[in-house]
Design an enzyme around this catalytic site. Structure first.
Site, PDB file in Angstrom:
ATOM      1  N   CYS A 130     -16.102  21.561  39.395  1.00 57.78           N
ATOM      2  CA  CYS A 130     -16.008  21.942  37.642  1.00 57.78           C
ATOM      3  C   CYS A 130     -15.443  22.855  37.831  1.00 57.78           C
ATOM      4  O   CYS A 130     -15.763  23.519  38.600  1.00 57.78           O
ATOM      5  CB  CYS A 130     -17.904  22.237  37.108  1.00 57.78           C
ATOM      6  SG  CYS A 130     -17.725  22.811  35.803  1.00 57.78           S
ATOM      7  N   HIS A 172     -19.799  13.721  32.702  1.00 56.27           N
ATOM      8  CA  HIS A 172     -19.669  15.573  32.673  1.00 56.27           C
ATOM      9  C   HIS A 172     -19.414  16.946  31.571  1.00 56.27           C
ATOM     10  O   HIS A 172     -20.891  17.358  31.629  1.00 56.27           O
ATOM     11  CB  HIS A 172     -18.520  15.870  33.721  1.00 56.27           C
ATOM     12  CG  HIS A 172     -18.470  17.208  34.903  1.00 56.27           C
ATOM     13  ND1 HIS A 172     -18.150  17.522  35.923  1.00 56.27           N
ATOM     14  CD2 HIS A 172     -18.424  18.082  33.879  1.00 56.27           C
ATOM     15  CE1 HIS A 172     -18.011  18.589  35.399  1.00 56.27           C
ATOM     16  NE2 HIS A 172     -18.239  19.131  34.265  1.00 56.27           N
ATOM     17  N   GLU A 173     -19.062  16.290  30.189  1.00 55.07           N
ATOM     18  CA  GLU A 173     -18.762  17.208  30.142  1.00 55.07           C
ATOM     19  C   GLU A 173     -19.510  16.932  28.834  1.00 55.07           C
ATOM     20  O   GLU A 173     -20.364  17.834  28.403  1.00 55.07           O
ATOM     21  CB  GLU A 173     -17.380  16.759  28.758  1.00 55.07           C
ATOM     22  CG  GLU A 173     -16.176  16.719  29.773  1.00 55.07           C
ATOM     23  CD  GLU A 173     -16.335  18.547  30.426  1.00 55.07           C
ATOM     24  OE1 GLU A 173     -16.438  19.513  30.274  1.00 55.07           O
ATOM     25  OE2 GLU A 173     -15.558  18.334  31.518  1.00 55.07           O
ATOM     26  N   HIS A 176     -22.987  18.789  29.903  1.00 59.66           N
ATOM     27  CA  HIS A 176     -23.438  19.672  29.483  1.00 59.66           C
ATOM     28  C   HIS A 176     -23.426  21.048  28.291  1.00 59.66           C
ATOM     29  O   HIS A 176     -24.217  22.175  28.674  1.00 59.66           O
ATOM     30  CB  HIS A 176     -21.121  21.079  29.202  1.00 59.66           C
ATOM     31  CG  HIS A 176     -20.472  21.022  31.334  1.00 59.66           C
ATOM     32  ND1 HIS A 176     -21.129  21.960  31.361  1.00 59.66           N
ATOM     33  CD2 HIS A 176     -19.583  21.167  31.670  1.00 59.66           C
ATOM     34  CE1 HIS A 176     -19.905  22.638  32.470  1.00 59.66           C
ATOM     35  NE2 HIS A 176     -19.036  21.577  32.282  1.00 59.66           N
TER      36      HIS A 176
END
Length: 215
Positions: A130, A172-173, A176
Site C-alpha cells: 500500500c 483494496h481501494e 480505503h
C-alpha cells in the site's frame, strides 16, 4: 472489526481541500498510516465538487498514482475523505505472475461511491502493499471474484465483475474509503519489509513464505 467513524468534513471543506490540491504545482503527498483521514469512513460523493474541479482532481490523482508508482489511489490517501478512487494496472509482469495471480491489464478509470460483493466462495492469498504503508508488504486473502458497483465521474451507474488481480485492486481501494487498511485483513505473520520480500519471498505465490513464516 468495528466500523470506522464517519468523517465529519463539510461539503465546503471538501471543496476547499480539493481546490487546494489541484491548484498546487506539486503533486500532493501520499499520507501514511497513522494519519486520521485513513481511519475514517469517507463521505459519499453527492456533488460537493463541480465538474471542472472533479475532473482536475481525478487527473491529479492519476499523476500521483503514476509517480508513486502504484495501481490504485483513493482520495483519503491524499488527505481528502471523499468516496473517490482511481485505478490502473498496465504493468507487464512475467508469465508466471500473470498465470498464478491472474493479473491482466486494467485500463485507467475513476470510481465514485464504489461498493463490492464477493462472487462465490473462492479466496486468493497474495502479498499486497500500500502506498500509505510505505516499506512493508503482507499476505491478504481476498475474494477471487467480485461484483463492483460505482458511479462514473459523468454520473452514470456502473456494475461489473472483476477477477484475479483486478478484483484485488478494486477491493483494496474501496476498503480505503471505509477507513480500512490492507493490514486489517492481512496474515500478520507474513508481514515483512520490502527488502525482505525482495530478498526472500518475491515469488508468484506466497507458499514458500507461508511454510517458513508459519501462516
Amino acid at each position: 472489526m468495528s466500523p470506522a467513524p464517519v468523517s465529519r468534513w463539510t461539503a465546503a471543506r471538501l471543496a476547499e481541500k480539493a481546490a487546494e490540491i489541484v491548484s498546487d504545482q506539486e503533486l500532493p503527498p501520499i499520507v501514511q498510516a497513522g494519519h486520521p483521514v485513513l481511519r475514517t469512513q469517507a463521505i459519499p460523493f453527492d456533488g460537493q465538487l463541480d465538474d471542472a474541479l472533479l475532473t482536475a482532481l481525478i487527473e491529479v490523482m492519476r499523476r500521483t498514482m503514476h509517480a508513486a508508482p502504484g495501481v490504485g489511489l483513493a482520495a483519503p490517501q491524499i488527505g481528502l475523505p471523499l468516496r473517490l478512487a482511481v485505478v490502473e494496472d498496465m504493468w507487464a509482469p512475467d508469465e508466471d505472475v500473470v498465470r498464478m495471480r491472474n493479473r491482466t491489464p486494467l485500463p485507467f478509470f475513476a470510481v465514485l461511491n464504489p461498493a463490492y460483493a464477493p462472487l462465490g466462495n473462492e479466496r486468493a492469498a497474495f502479498y499486497e502493499g500500500c502506498l500509505s504503508v510505505r516499506g512493508y508488504t503482507a499476505v491478504v486473502r481476498r475474494p477471487a471474484r467480485i461484483e463492483a458497483r460505482w458511479t462514473t465521474p459523468g454520473g452514470a451507474t456502473r456494475r461489473a465483475e472483476f477477477a484475479g488481480w483486478q478484483a484485488r485492486i478494486l477491493q483494496h481501494e474501496t476498503d480505503h474509503l471505509a477507513g480500512t487498511l490492507y493490514l486489517d485483513k492481512a496474515e500478520v505473520r507474513s508481514l515483512c519489509t520490502n527488502e525482505e520480500y525482495s530478498a526472500r519471498w518475491a515469488h508468484p505465490t506466497p507458499e514458500a513464505a507461508a511454510r517458513e513464516l508459519g501462516f
